[in-house]
Design a protein around this motif. Structure first.
Motif, short mmCIF file in Angstrom:
data_model
loop_
_atom_site.label_atom_id
_atom_site.label_comp_id
_atom_site.label_asym_id
_atom_site.label_seq_id
_atom_site.Cartn_x
_atom_site.Cartn_y
_atom_site.Cartn_z
N TYR A 264 0.86 -1.29 -0.09
CA TYR A 264 -0.05 -0.21 -0.04
C TYR A 264 0.92 1.37 -0.09
O TYR A 264 0.72 2.12 -0.67
CB TYR A 264 -0.75 -0.07 1.45
CG TYR A 264 -1.79 1.09 1.17
CD1 TYR A 264 -2.95 1.46 0.55
CD2 TYR A 264 -1.42 2.26 2.05
CE1 TYR A 264 -3.69 2.73 0.71
CE2 TYR A 264 -2.09 3.53 2.11
CZ TYR A 264 -3.38 3.74 1.36
OH TYR A 264 -3.98 4.81 1.23
N TYR A 265 1.58 1.30 1.01
CA TYR A 265 2.54 2.42 1.07
C TYR A 265 3.43 2.73 -0.16
O TYR A 265 3.67 4.03 -0.85
CB TYR A 265 3.35 2.58 2.21
CG TYR A 265 2.70 3.06 3.58
CD1 TYR A 265 2.65 4.47 3.77
CD2 TYR A 265 2.07 1.97 4.35
CE1 TYR A 265 2.01 4.65 4.94
CE2 TYR A 265 1.54 2.39 5.39
CZ TYR A 265 1.18 3.85 5.86
OH TYR A 265 0.65 4.17 6.71
N GLY A 266 4.06 1.61 -0.90
CA GLY A 266 4.82 1.72 -1.94
C GLY A 266 4.00 2.27 -2.96
O GLY A 266 4.63 3.12 -4.05
N SER A 294 -7.51 7.68 -3.95
CA SER A 294 -7.65 7.75 -2.72
C SER A 294 -9.20 7.60 -1.94
O SER A 294 -9.32 6.93 -1.03
CB SER A 294 -7.07 9.20 -2.03
OG SER A 294 -7.04 9.10 -0.38
N ILE A 295 -10.14 8.05 -2.84
CA ILE A 295 -11.66 8.01 -2.22
C ILE A 295 -11.89 6.52 -2.52
O ILE A 295 -12.68 6.25 -1.62
CB ILE A 295 -12.35 9.19 -3.39
CG1 ILE A 295 -12.09 10.34 -2.78
CG2 ILE A 295 -13.91 8.77 -3.14
CD1 ILE A 295 -12.44 11.64 -3.58
N LEU A 296 -11.49 5.94 -3.74
CA LEU A 296 -11.99 4.60 -3.68
C LEU A 296 -11.37 3.53 -2.69
O LEU A 296 -11.91 2.67 -2.33
CB LEU A 296 -11.55 4.24 -5.22
CG LEU A 296 -12.55 4.16 -6.46
CD1 LEU A 296 -13.77 3.16 -6.08
CD2 LEU A 296 -12.91 5.37 -6.51
N GLY A 297 -10.09 4.09 -2.44
CA GLY A 297 -9.57 3.48 -1.06
C GLY A 297 -10.37 3.48 0.29
O GLY A 297 -10.45 2.55 0.96
N THR A 325 -3.93 -8.64 -4.88
CA THR A 325 -2.68 -9.44 -5.62
C THR A 325 -2.96 -9.45 -7.38
O THR A 325 -2.37 -8.83 -8.23
CB THR A 325 -2.73 -10.71 -5.18
OG1 THR A 325 -2.23 -10.99 -3.89
CG2 THR A 325 -1.57 -11.51 -6.18
N ALA A 326 -4.32 -9.52 -7.54
CA ALA A 326 -4.76 -9.52 -8.96
C ALA A 326 -4.87 -8.00 -9.46
O ALA A 326 -4.09 -7.88 -10.57
CB ALA A 326 -6.32 -9.92 -8.97
N GLY A 327 -4.89 -7.02 -8.84
CA GLY A 327 -4.89 -5.89 -9.47
C GLY A 327 -3.51 -5.19 -9.80
O GLY A 327 -3.27 -4.77 -10.75
N LEU A 328 -2.73 -5.82 -8.78
CA LEU A 328 -1.02 -5.14 -9.19
C LEU A 328 -0.57 -5.99 -10.11
O LEU A 328 0.25 -5.79 -10.75
CB LEU A 328 -0.37 -5.57 -7.83
CG LEU A 328 -0.65 -4.45 -6.42
CD1 LEU A 328 -0.08 -4.94 -5.14
CD2 LEU A 328 -0.19 -3.11 -6.84
N SER A 329 -1.09 -7.40 -10.21
CA SER A 329 -0.39 -8.35 -11.25
C SER A 329 -0.92 -7.84 -12.60
O SER A 329 -0.03 -7.87 -13.68
CB SER A 329 -0.94 -9.74 -11.19
OG SER A 329 -0.61 -10.33 -9.97
N ALA A 349 -7.06 -1.80 -6.85
CA ALA A 349 -5.79 -2.30 -5.86
C ALA A 349 -6.10 -1.70 -4.46
O ALA A 349 -6.10 -2.56 -3.50
CB ALA A 349 -4.52 -2.13 -6.32
N VAL A 350 -6.29 -0.36 -4.32
CA VAL A 350 -6.36 0.05 -2.94
C VAL A 350 -7.72 -0.23 -2.36
O VAL A 350 -7.78 -0.17 -1.12
CB VAL A 350 -5.87 1.54 -2.85
CG1 VAL A 350 -4.72 1.91 -3.40
CG2 VAL A 350 -6.93 2.27 -3.74
#
Length: 443
Positions: A264-266, A294-297, A325-329, A349-350
């Motif tokens: 998340y922080y990365g 940020s709002i979706l997070g 995992t899926a979103g970042l992939s 992802a967030v």
């Protein structure tokens, strides 16, 4: 047990009103955490325009508050078990006020790094203090929602940071100073509301102060109760985190939080930096695109908050890491994205990250350990997560410099997958169980 009256009070309206107060004033701290840790990402483009900063200084500036929070969580978390929740939750806010003001008047980047580091100590301390106090005053049936509300407010703070950037950026070269000063003003307001909170009856009982605990329970619930001594708690020390009894729990809460924080922080600390390359140099468009992510997070955190006591902790966390995992992939396997693609995938992802990993870090550590080491355990898990945050913040720009954005996002996808494996292997279900039931050795 005396604490059953938190579930069946004689005066339920009075107790609910008090629980709301504890939840809100505690969440004020996590709101500030989200604001203060995110505002550096918002302010960075303005700082870079004003000061000639080397890459290593930029990395330290982004990471300094997170490094400070590592120390604050590890050190002050255990002090909360020694000196009490009431004292620490009030004193902690003084660090927010003082060092937020000093960051606003920092004369150069080295002083700014130093003040951000000291601010981070207060940020790290607030995680275990606030989460522990809320858990110990909550009823069994809504303890998850109460705890996850704290986490959701972190993301509210992050959204407010981006909004403040949009509002204050037009004020000129010193706009970033006003952003930091805004954090100090909000901290003063929250500090005032925290004054007067009572001590946790569970902590008082763990220190042999049963009569004081009984008095507070009567004042809050209207029930006359007898709080019996709990001598077994005196034998539980912070070193027990690594004993055979607790080691799996310690690995679980530290491991999943580490994996969430690294990923998340990365992403979040560099969202404006990543997106700025796709906005044609428009600072306003960069802030708007980052705000959408940020709002979706925040939306993910709200979804998780409303599912945690109905769906359960374990399935929520598994779903969270699966989606992250899926979103970042998908991001990692698209080396030439558009701005729209990045915003959508970052948001997905967030959203998944925050619906589980981003909110259960305020719940699981306070549920899986007994009163005498609860804040210390939460502090330890927080400090391990800060290591992940630091790695995410420091590793990302270097991986990007050598191999590009896609490779960096691929690294975070692997970390998220590791979090999923840890969760499937070790996550227990604590929904609907009293703290004393989860930790039977404490009564």
């Amino acid at each position: 047990m005396a604490y059953d009256y938190l579930d069946n009070p004689a005066n339920p309206e009075k107790l609910r009103k008090f629980q709301r107060k504890v939840k809100i004033v505690s969440a004020g701290g996590t709101f500030l955490d989200g604001f203060d840790l995110t505002i550096i990402a918002v302010a960075m483009p303005l700082i870079l325009k004003q000061w000639d900063i080397m890459p290593i200084e930029q990395s330290l500036l982004v990471a300094s508050a997170i490094i400070g929070s590592f120390i604050g969580a590890a050190w002050l978390g255990s002090l909360t078990d020694t000196f009490g929740r009431k004292a620490m939750i009030t004193i902690d806010l003084l660090a927010f006020v003082l060092f937020a003001i000093l960051t606003a008047v920092a004369p150069n980047v080295l002083w700014l790094i130093a003040f951000r580091f000291l601010l981070g100590i207060g940020i790290g301390a607030d995680y275990p203090i606030s989460a522990t106090l809320v858990a110990e005053f909550s009823s069994t049936k809504n303890r998850g929602k109460q705890g996850t509300f704290l986490a959701a407010m972190w993301f509210v703070g992050a959204v407010v940071a981006y909004i403040s950037g949009l509002v204050l950026a037009p004020l000129g070269d010193h706009a970033w100073r006003y952003m930091f000063l805004l954090g100090a003003i909000m901290a003063i307001i929250i500090f005032i509301f925290r004054i007067g909170l009572p001590e946790s009856p569970r902590w008082l009982a763990s220190k042999g102060r049963e009569k004081e605990a009984e008095k507070i329970i009567y004042e809050l619930t209207g029930n006359v109760v007898e709080v019996k001594p709990e001598p077994s708690q005196e034998k539980v020390k912070i070193s027990a985190l690594f004993s055979q009894k607790f080691i799996k729990r310690t690995i679980f809460v530290s491991g999943f939080w580490f994996c969430y924080a690294t990923s998340y922080y990365g992403i979040s600390m560099y969202t404006p930096t990543i997106l700025s390359a796709f906005t044609g140099g428009s600072l306003q468009l960069t802030y708007i695109a980052s705000s959408i992510v940020s709002i979706l997070g925040l939306g993910g955190a709200i979804i998780g908050m409303n599912l945690v006591d109905r769906w359960g902790r374990r399935p929520l966390l598994i779903t969270s890491f699966t989606g992250l995992t899926a979103g970042l992939s998908v991001l990692a396997f698209n080396p030439n994205p558009t701005l729209t693609f990045l915003v959508v995938l970052f948001s997905i992802a967030v959203l998944f990250a925050n619906m589980g990993g981003g909110i259960l870090n305020f719940v699981y550590p306070t549920e899986l350990f007994p009163t005498s080491i609860r804040a210390g355990a939460s502090g330890f898990a927080t400090s391990v997560s800060r290591i992940g945050s630091i790695l995410g913040v420091l590793v990302f720009p270097n991986v990007v410099a050598v191999w590009g954005n896609a490779a960096a996002l691929g690294v975070f996808a692997v970390v998220a997958l590791t979090g999923l494996i840890i969760t499937i292997s070790l996550a227990p279900e604590t929904k609907g169980r009293r703290l004393e039931e989860i930790n039977p050795e404490t009564h």
